[in-house]
Scaffold this motif. Sequence first.
Motif: not given
Length: 83
Positions: A11-14, A18-20, A59-60, A66-73
Amino acid sequence: MRKSIFGASIRTMGIAVGIGLLGILIGKFIISNLNTEWTIPDGVTDKSAFLTVGTMHTLSYIGGLIGVIFGVIYQLRLKKASS
């Protein structure tokens, strides 16, 4: 544990990639077309490409955060579901 780490990492890498990629589009079609006085090093021959890559780079990092936040969630939800 492996499922949790793998899922959060994907999720974090994706999200970062994606944002990059979104940064490439924003850089190419918006930032490089702005008529402002950017501070660009003297040796740069393609100003548009320089601004596009700079936007993607910035942006990457934002995407990684943002990915780290979603990964933790994601990990917290897995932990809650298994309890």
